[in-house]
Design an enzyme around this catalytic site. Structure first.
Site, PDB file in Angstrom:
ATOM      1  N   CYS A 118       0.850  -1.191   0.000  1.00  0.00           N
ATOM      2  CA  CYS A 118       0.000   0.000   0.000  1.00  0.00           C
ATOM      3  C   CYS A 118       0.881   1.234   0.000  1.00  0.00           C
ATOM      4  O   CYS A 118       2.083   1.162   0.270  1.00  0.00           O
ATOM      5  CB  CYS A 118      -0.917   0.011   1.213  1.00  0.00           C
ATOM      6  SG  CYS A 118      -2.313   1.154   1.007  1.00  0.00           S
ATOM      7  N   CYS A 120      -0.193   4.131   1.721  1.00  0.00           N
ATOM      8  CA  CYS A 120      -0.604   5.073   2.782  1.00  0.00           C
ATOM      9  C   CYS A 120       0.469   5.317   3.835  1.00  0.00           C
ATOM     10  O   CYS A 120       0.518   6.385   4.424  1.00  0.00           O
ATOM     11  CB  CYS A 120      -1.915   4.632   3.427  1.00  0.00           C
ATOM     12  SG  CYS A 120      -1.807   3.047   4.258  1.00  0.00           S
ATOM     13  N   CYS A 128      -4.080   6.031   0.301  1.00  0.00           N
ATOM     14  CA  CYS A 128      -3.546   4.756  -0.172  1.00  0.00           C
ATOM     15  C   CYS A 128      -3.192   4.791  -1.651  1.00  0.00           C
ATOM     16  O   CYS A 128      -2.803   3.772  -2.225  1.00  0.00           O
ATOM     17  CB  CYS A 128      -4.569   3.646   0.078  1.00  0.00           C
ATOM     18  SG  CYS A 128      -4.994   3.485   1.818  1.00  0.00           S
ATOM     19  N   LYS A 193     -12.450  -4.894   2.221  1.00  0.00           N
ATOM     20  CA  LYS A 193     -11.870  -4.035   3.255  1.00  0.00           C
ATOM     21  C   LYS A 193     -12.776  -2.830   3.438  1.00  0.00           C
ATOM     22  O   LYS A 193     -12.957  -2.029   2.524  1.00  0.00           O
ATOM     23  CB  LYS A 193     -10.473  -3.595   2.833  1.00  0.00           C
ATOM     24  CG  LYS A 193      -9.826  -2.646   3.830  1.00  0.00           C
ATOM     25  CD  LYS A 193      -8.396  -2.358   3.425  1.00  0.00           C
ATOM     26  CE  LYS A 193      -7.741  -1.387   4.397  1.00  0.00           C
ATOM     27  NZ  LYS A 193      -6.358  -1.084   4.017  1.00  0.00           N
ATOM     28  N   ARG A 203      -3.327   3.498  12.451  1.00  0.00           N
ATOM     29  CA  ARG A 203      -2.879   4.732  11.801  1.00  0.00           C
ATOM     30  C   ARG A 203      -1.937   5.497  12.707  1.00  0.00           C
ATOM     31  O   ARG A 203      -1.044   6.199  12.244  1.00  0.00           O
ATOM     32  CB  ARG A 203      -4.078   5.559  11.370  1.00  0.00           C
ATOM     33  CG  ARG A 203      -4.764   4.879  10.199  1.00  0.00           C
ATOM     34  CD  ARG A 203      -5.987   5.590   9.693  1.00  0.00           C
ATOM     35  NE  ARG A 203      -6.658   4.745   8.710  1.00  0.00           N
ATOM     36  CZ  ARG A 203      -7.938   4.847   8.398  1.00  0.00           C
ATOM     37  NH1 ARG A 203      -8.700   5.743   9.005  1.00  0.00           N
ATOM     38  NH2 ARG A 203      -8.451   4.049   7.501  1.00  0.00           N
ATOM     39  N   ARG A 215     -11.059   7.603   3.773  1.00  0.00           N
ATOM     40  CA  ARG A 215     -10.794   6.645   2.699  1.00  0.00           C
ATOM     41  C   ARG A 215     -12.087   6.068   2.102  1.00  0.00           C
ATOM     42  O   ARG A 215     -12.063   5.025   1.468  1.00  0.00           O
ATOM     43  CB  ARG A 215      -9.934   5.506   3.258  1.00  0.00           C
ATOM     44  CG  ARG A 215      -8.512   5.910   3.604  1.00  0.00           C
ATOM     45  CD  ARG A 215      -7.795   4.794   4.329  1.00  0.00           C
ATOM     46  NE  ARG A 215      -6.361   5.026   4.479  1.00  0.00           N
ATOM     47  CZ  ARG A 215      -5.818   5.825   5.404  1.00  0.00           C
ATOM     48  NH1 ARG A 215      -6.595   6.449   6.267  1.00  0.00           N
ATOM     49  NH2 ARG A 215      -4.515   5.983   5.481  1.00  0.00           N
ATOM     50  N   GLU A 231     -16.456  -7.820  -4.684  1.00  0.00           N
ATOM     51  CA  GLU A 231     -15.007  -7.580  -4.529  1.00  0.00           C
ATOM     52  C   GLU A 231     -14.231  -8.905  -4.558  1.00  0.00           C
ATOM     53  O   GLU A 231     -13.189  -9.016  -5.196  1.00  0.00           O
ATOM     54  CB  GLU A 231     -14.723  -6.857  -3.200  1.00  0.00           C
ATOM     55  CG  GLU A 231     -15.188  -5.405  -3.146  1.00  0.00           C
ATOM     56  CD  GLU A 231     -14.226  -4.449  -3.855  1.00  0.00           C
ATOM     57  OE1 GLU A 231     -13.173  -4.899  -4.345  1.00  0.00           O
ATOM     58  OE2 GLU A 231     -14.553  -3.249  -3.925  1.00  0.00           O
ATOM     59  N   LYS A 246     -11.815  -7.542   6.299  1.00  0.00           N
ATOM     60  CA  LYS A 246     -11.204  -6.665   7.281  1.00  0.00           C
ATOM     61  C   LYS A 246     -12.091  -5.472   7.536  1.00  0.00           C
ATOM     62  O   LYS A 246     -12.525  -4.866   6.571  1.00  0.00           O
ATOM     63  CB  LYS A 246      -9.854  -6.211   6.715  1.00  0.00           C
ATOM     64  CG  LYS A 246      -9.106  -5.262   7.578  1.00  0.00           C
ATOM     65  CD  LYS A 246      -7.856  -4.839   6.873  1.00  0.00           C
ATOM     66  CE  LYS A 246      -7.267  -3.696   7.665  1.00  0.00           C
ATOM     67  NZ  LYS A 246      -6.254  -2.994   6.959  1.00  0.00           N
ATOM     68  N   SER A 273      -6.562  -3.288  14.569  1.00  0.00           N
ATOM     69  CA  SER A 273      -6.007  -2.623  15.747  1.00  0.00           C
ATOM     70  C   SER A 273      -7.069  -2.175  16.754  1.00  0.00           C
ATOM     71  O   SER A 273      -6.909  -2.370  17.956  1.00  0.00           O
ATOM     72  CB  SER A 273      -5.166  -1.437  15.287  1.00  0.00           C
ATOM     73  OG  SER A 273      -5.925  -0.572  14.455  1.00  0.00           O
TER      74      SER A 273
HETATM   75  C1  PBG Z   1      -2.988  -0.015   4.878  1.00  0.00           C
HETATM   76  C2  PBG Z   1      -3.557  -0.770   6.017  1.00  0.00           C
HETATM   77  C3  PBG Z   1      -4.356  -0.324   7.093  1.00  0.00           C
HETATM   78  C4  PBG Z   1      -4.505  -1.410   7.952  1.00  0.00           C
HETATM   79  C5  PBG Z   1      -3.822  -2.473   7.378  1.00  0.00           C
HETATM   80  N1  PBG Z   1      -3.268  -2.057   6.173  1.00  0.00           N
HETATM   81  C6  PBG Z   1      -4.863   1.009   7.404  1.00  0.00           C
HETATM   82  C7  PBG Z   1      -5.947   1.574   6.603  1.00  0.00           C
HETATM   83  O1  PBG Z   1      -6.382   1.027   5.614  1.00  0.00           O
HETATM   84  O2  PBG Z   1      -6.387   2.661   6.926  1.00  0.00           O
HETATM   85  C8  PBG Z   1      -5.250  -1.421   9.249  1.00  0.00           C
HETATM   86  C9  PBG Z   1      -4.841  -2.502  10.181  1.00  0.00           C
HETATM   87  C10 PBG Z   1      -5.308  -2.358  11.582  1.00  0.00           C
HETATM   88  O3  PBG Z   1      -6.091  -1.451  11.918  1.00  0.00           O
HETATM   89  O4  PBG Z   1      -4.892  -3.169  12.403  1.00  0.00           O
HETATM   90  N2  PBG Z   1      -3.831   0.260   3.835  1.00  0.00           N
END
Ligand code: PBG
Length: 322
Positions: A118, A120, A128, A193, A203, A215, A231, A246, A273
């Site tokens: 990615c 980002c 991203c 996602k 983040r 996003r 998707e 996710k 997270s």
């Molecule tokens: C990158 C990415 C993100 C996460 C994993 N890959 C952040 C986002 O998309 O904003 C989040 C993982 C997490 O919150 O544990 N694109």
């Protein structure tokens, strides 16, 4: 009267009837790698998770492997002053993640190494993809994602995992890998996602908050479910190997739906997270037992249909097994 309590009479009987069992091989351990050496610094927003320089990362991985872990996913973290609007540090020669992959595979060739693909974490605007005015330009972003994937594949990653939610990202990566004869590299697609508040602590970990905006023009709207199937369908047709949902806890219905529609596909659930921190913080305040809550939450992800689970609890779970 049905005597259903019969199934629950004591622990031995309950164990006998358990339909879902978590195992070490179910887990994918996320790691955050930083430049430098001798760095192991707890991430303020993600308690119990660390920024690790490559030397320390190798040591931590050794511990994880000793506990039975066989899969990791890598995220690169760079200082804000190194970011630019094209995310150059993600794909320049000998970039941080590529070097990490190389060293990891040298030392642990059996370990399955997945690299998040990615922009980002590398763009100064935090999006991203590549910006065109205020919008993220889908098609302009694709070659950059392919470049990142190629660099990680060359370094020896087993999987590249595009997470930018650009249309066609799997297709272009597969094409570029094929062109370079890297036909053994697998693709783990962040297929469904969702645009989610639960990424907040992540983040903080990679400093990729977006100053103004969000996003939601590329990550999915949480009021939708049919689009998740679309998707997944698109990513399979584009040539991915595994698919991901996710976040996981707040999207168990989506995991289940996808499992039913695509029983043959390997499906990964990402306990993100914010979902991890909800458990951590609640336990810390004494409202429940952390291990019990962790086990229940992780089991639910597998019960809903996920084959593998990405979780910041991977190591804690493995330790608990011992
Ligand atoms: C990158 C990415 C993100 C996460 C994993 N890959 C952040 C986002 O998309 O904003 C989040 C993982 C997490 O919150 O544990 N694109």
């Amino acid at each position: 009267m049905q005597r259903l309590r019969r199934f629950r009479k004591n622990k031995k009987i309950r164990n006998k009837y358990a339909e879902v069992q978590l195992a070490a091989e179910d887990f994918i351990h996320p790691y955050f790698v930083v430049a430098g050496s001798n760095i192991k610094k707890e991430i303020a927003s993600l308690q119990g998770v660390y920024h690790l320089s490559i030397d320390k990362l190798l040591l931590d991985i050794e511990e994880s492997i000793a506990l039975g872990l066989n899969k990791i996913i890598l995220f690169g973290v760079i200082n804000n002053d190194l970011k630019d609007n094209l995310g150059s540090k993600a794909y320049e020669n000998a970039n941080l993640v590529a070097v990490a992959i190389k060293k990891i595979k040298e030392k642990y060739p059996q370990l399955i190494v997945i690299a998040d693909v990615c922009l980002c974490g590398y763009t100064d605007h935090g999006h991203c993809g590549i910006l065109n005015g205020h919008d993220v330009d889908n098609d302009a972003t694709l070659p950059f994602l392919a470049k990142i994937a190629l660099s990680y594949a060359h370094a020896g990653a087993d999987f590249v995992a595009p997470s930018a939610m650009m249309d066609g990202q799997v297709e272009i990566i597969r094409k570029v890998l094929n062109k370079k004869n890297l036909t053994n590299i697998k693709i783990l697609a962040y297929a469904a996602k969702y645009s989610s508040s639960f990424y907040g602590p992540f983040r903080g970990a990679v400093n990729c908050s977006i100053a103004n905006g969000d996003r939601s023009t590329y990550q999915m709207d949480y009021r939708t479910q049919e689009q998740a199937l679309m998707e997944v369908d698109a990513d399979i047709k584009e040539g991915c190997d595994w698919v991901m949902v996710k976040p996981a806890h707040t999207y168990l219905d989506i995991i289940h739906k996808i499992k039913l529609a695509y029983p043959e596909e390997i499906l990964v659930g990402y306990q993100v997270s914010g979902e991890y921190m909800m458990i951590k913080v609640t336990a810390e305040r004494g409202f429940f037992d952390e291990q019990e809550a962790m086990l229940e939450a992780l089991t639910a992800i597998k019960r809903s249909g996920a084959n593998y689970i990405i979780s910041y609890y991977a190591k804690d779970y493995l330790k608990m097994l011992r």
